[in-house]
Design a protein around this motif. Structure first.
Motif, PDB file in Angstrom:
ATOM      1  N   ARG A  13       0.860  -1.174   0.000  1.00 40.63           N
ATOM      2  CA  ARG A  13       0.000   0.000   0.000  1.00 40.63           C
ATOM      3  C   ARG A  13       0.907   1.239   0.000  1.00 40.63           C
ATOM      4  NH1 ARG A  13      -5.258  -1.010   1.295  1.00 40.63           N
ATOM      5  NH2 ARG A  13      -5.730  -3.085   2.103  1.00 40.63           N
ATOM      6  N   TRP A  52      -7.475   0.636 -14.807  1.00 38.41           N
ATOM      7  CA  TRP A  52      -7.356   1.810 -13.946  1.00 38.41           C
ATOM      8  C   TRP A  52      -6.970   1.382 -12.533  1.00 38.41           C
ATOM      9  CZ3 TRP A  52      -7.396   6.785 -15.444  1.00 38.41           C
ATOM     10  CH2 TRP A  52      -7.426   7.757 -14.442  1.00 38.41           C
ATOM     11  N   SER A  53      -6.046   2.106 -11.925  1.00 36.00           N
ATOM     12  CA  SER A  53      -5.502   1.679 -10.638  1.00 36.00           C
ATOM     13  C   SER A  53      -5.150   2.879  -9.775  1.00 36.00           C
ATOM     14  CB  SER A  53      -4.241   0.841 -10.863  1.00 36.00           C
ATOM     15  OG  SER A  53      -3.198   1.663 -11.394  1.00 36.00           O
ATOM     16  N   ARG A  54      -4.600   2.594  -8.586  1.00 31.24           N
ATOM     17  CA  ARG A  54      -4.166   3.669  -7.696  1.00 31.24           C
ATOM     18  C   ARG A  54      -3.033   4.472  -8.319  1.00 31.24           C
ATOM     19  NH1 ARG A  54      -4.761  -0.324  -3.565  1.00 31.24           N
ATOM     20  NH2 ARG A  54      -2.499  -0.632  -3.525  1.00 31.24           N
ATOM     21  N   TRP A  57      -4.655   7.163 -10.298  1.00 31.60           N
ATOM     22  CA  TRP A  57      -5.188   8.181  -9.394  1.00 31.60           C
ATOM     23  C   TRP A  57      -4.075   9.092  -8.884  1.00 31.60           C
ATOM     24  CZ3 TRP A  57      -9.791   9.773  -9.495  1.00 31.60           C
ATOM     25  CH2 TRP A  57     -10.882   8.918  -9.675  1.00 31.60           C
ATOM     26  N   LEU A  58      -2.912   8.503  -8.602  1.00 30.21           N
ATOM     27  CA  LEU A  58      -1.775   9.311  -8.152  1.00 30.21           C
ATOM     28  C   LEU A  58      -1.373  10.323  -9.214  1.00 30.21           C
ATOM     29  CD1 LEU A  58       0.601   9.981  -6.258  1.00 30.21           C
ATOM     30  CD2 LEU A  58       1.847   8.072  -7.301  1.00 30.21           C
ATOM     31  N   TRP A 266       2.944  -2.891  -9.833  1.00 32.65           N
ATOM     32  CA  TRP A 266       2.060  -2.246  -8.869  1.00 32.65           C
ATOM     33  C   TRP A 266       0.589  -2.508  -9.224  1.00 32.65           C
ATOM     34  CZ3 TRP A 266       1.752   3.762  -7.908  1.00 32.65           C
ATOM     35  CH2 TRP A 266       0.981   3.990  -6.760  1.00 32.65           C
ATOM     36  N   GLU A 270      -2.566  -4.913  -7.358  1.00 30.53           N
ATOM     37  CA  GLU A 270      -3.877  -4.374  -6.999  1.00 30.53           C
ATOM     38  C   GLU A 270      -5.005  -5.035  -7.774  1.00 30.53           C
ATOM     39  OE1 GLU A 270      -6.336  -0.152  -7.438  1.00 30.53           O
ATOM     40  OE2 GLU A 270      -4.144  -0.170  -7.665  1.00 30.53           O
TER      41      GLU A 270
END
Length: 510
Positions: A13, A52-54, A57-58, A266, A270
């Protein structure tokens, strides 16, 4: 040849850190910048097939905050215009308020051109750090202004930082976001300008309330809001890698591959197993930079219709937006008798309506298509603006009714303006993407943005509603011209990779 970059182990995380061997940073040029050998790669297809992933978003949060900062700046000056005009140290006329707004936009033009040129030469990452530092220092200095000339100078430098951000950040976002989500994401990110606008309006309600703080001190402290926000931006951007696409065209394929592998690992942790790579690999002949002459030839010989489209879309939306928004506070104070400390209440719904446009309509630019949606949003905004301008001249609208009308108009105009930035970013090859964005942003802002606030400031100072109506009708006519141009010259980019929409200059002929 540079050794393969080591990939830092990513925690389960949190953020992934991208660190090349030797302590250097992707995006900083050196003797290894240009590799002599041709190579074949599927790197663009690997990025486009990711779910689509974190990580995405970052990218959106850390880079997209640029528009929040710009919206904050524009709204602060709009909301604070009355207080700044009445400042015992500055004592600006309506015309001077309009001219200082033009100084901000002129700075944005110069910053976009200079930093855009650097972005294509030295990479996205280094520039989107430098430009936010320029903004940070200049916006704080604005709050320390002592006369009209110092205020105008610091507004110019603040605009230079923001203009540079547009080129570097738009390039990086488009090159890191999967093709199927590029339109939705780009519109949403550009739309966050109005999140910053809402923040600026809310801040002005507190900082201009004489029961809370002396308005002379309040408007100065307001510029510190942007400075504080930009500090958090610097921290987030440490975790954004250099664009693998930029590294690829500069021969730094091992660095590019290392970064993409980090992203893939990464995302896989996820989302699970990744989809297969689809698409034919491309062959690259690396280059160190692209000359301005080649940029001009590519724009006006290879893609003349796209160049014309970009100029029209950018210039027309810039005039419409900047002319109305930079001077709306003056209209409220002069024609509706609204006190300066209450301007924020009228700016807030206006800003929220603008924010919702790209967020609610953005998905359709990837599904219905660019051409239909861009034409429709420009045309609706133009027609509604013409009707509102006439109603204003007749005195039919109260302050709140005027605000409601602008909120509806700019619900559509906001999506249209965001799509203009999307279009110029997609129109040209990767090696000149930042410079292309910078050129069209600069030209559009120079023609539409710098002239608009000064013109409307002069019209408002004259005190005649009919004169201002003609300014609104001019803005409406330009939006309709843009709609017609998009319908005639628009091209399909939805769901297609950037390399398919505009072939890279470094891609070898098959």
């Amino acid at each position: 040849m540079r050794r393969r970059a080591q990939r830092a182990e990513a925690p389960a995380r949190g953020f992934v850190t991208f660190r090349p061997v030797g302590g250097s940073e992707p995006g900083i040029p050196g003797e290894e910048t240009l590799a002599a050998d041709r190579f074949t790669t599927d790197l663009p297809h690997r990025l486009d097939r990711l779910p689509w992933s974190r990580f995405h978003w970052l990218v959106v949060v850390a880079l997209g905050v640029t528009w929040v900062l710009d919206g904050l700046e524009v709204t602060l000056v709009g909301s604070l215009a009355g207080a700044i005009k009445d400042s015992p140290r500055l004592r600006l006329t309506e015309t001077q308020v309009g001219l200082t707004a033009s100084a901000y936009l002129l700075g944005a033009v110069c910053g976009a051109l200079f930093f855009g040129w650097l972005t294509d030469r030295v990479g996205r990452k280094k520039l989107f750090t430098l430009t936010v530092l320029v903004y940070l220092l200049a916006t704080i200095a604005t709050g320390l202004s002592w006369d009209v000339w110092s205020f105008a100078l610091f507004r110019f430098l603040t605009g230079a930082g923001i203009g540079g951000e547009y080129a570097a950040v738009n390039s990086a976002i488009q090159e890191l976001i999967p093709a199927r989500r590029r339109g939705t994401t780009d519109l949403a990110v550009n739309g966050t300008f109005w999140g910053g606008a809402a923040m600026g309006a809310a801040a002005s309600l507190v900082l201009l309330d004489p029961q809370v703080i002396d308005p002379e001190l309040g408007w100065r402290l307001a510029f510190g809001v942007g400075g504080a926000l930009s500090l958090s931006v610097l921290l987030l951007r440490r975790y954004i890698p250099e664009s693998p696409r930029w590294l690829m065209t500069h021969g730094r394929r091992e660095e590019a591959d290392a970064i993409v592998r980090d992203i893939e690992e990464w995302v896989a942790r996820e989302k699970g197993p990744l989809p297969p790579v689809v698409g034919k690999p491309i062959t690259i002949d690396p280059r160190s930079h692209t000359t301005l002459g080649e940029v001009a030839r590519t724009m006006f010989r290879t893609y003349p219709e796209r160049a014309t489209l970009g100029v029209v879309l950018m210039a027309c939306q810039a005039f419409c937006y900047n002319a109305v928004f930079f001077t709306y506070a003056l209209v409220l104070t002069r024609f509706y008798g609204i006190e300066s400390q209450h301007i924020g209440w009228y700016m807030l719904p206006f800003a929220l309506g603008n924010l919702m446009g790209p967020l609610l309509l953005g998905h359709f630019f990837d599904t219905v298509g660019r051409r239909v949606m861009i034409t429709g949003t420009y045309a609706l905004a133009g027609l509604l603006m013409a009707a509102t301008g006439f109603a204003f001249a007749q005195g039919w609208l109260s302050a709140w009714e005027q605000t409601l009308a602008w909120t509806v108009i700019f619900f559509f105009a906001s999506a249209a303006a965001s799509a203009a930035y999307l279009t110029v970013g997609e129109s040209f090859p990767l090696e000149m993407r930042a410079m292309g964005i910078a050129l069209f942003y600069a030209f559009g802002t120079l023609v539409g943005g710098v002239v608009g606030p000064a013109l409307f400031g002069w019209l408002i100072e004259g005190g005649q509603r009919v004169d201002i109506m003609w300014g609104y009708l001019l803005g409406a006519a330009l939006m309709l011209v843009a709609a017609g141009t998009e319908w005639k010259l628009g091209f399909a980019a939805e769901g297609r990779s950037l390399e398919e929409v505009a072939r890279p200059l470094s891609q070898a002929a098959e």
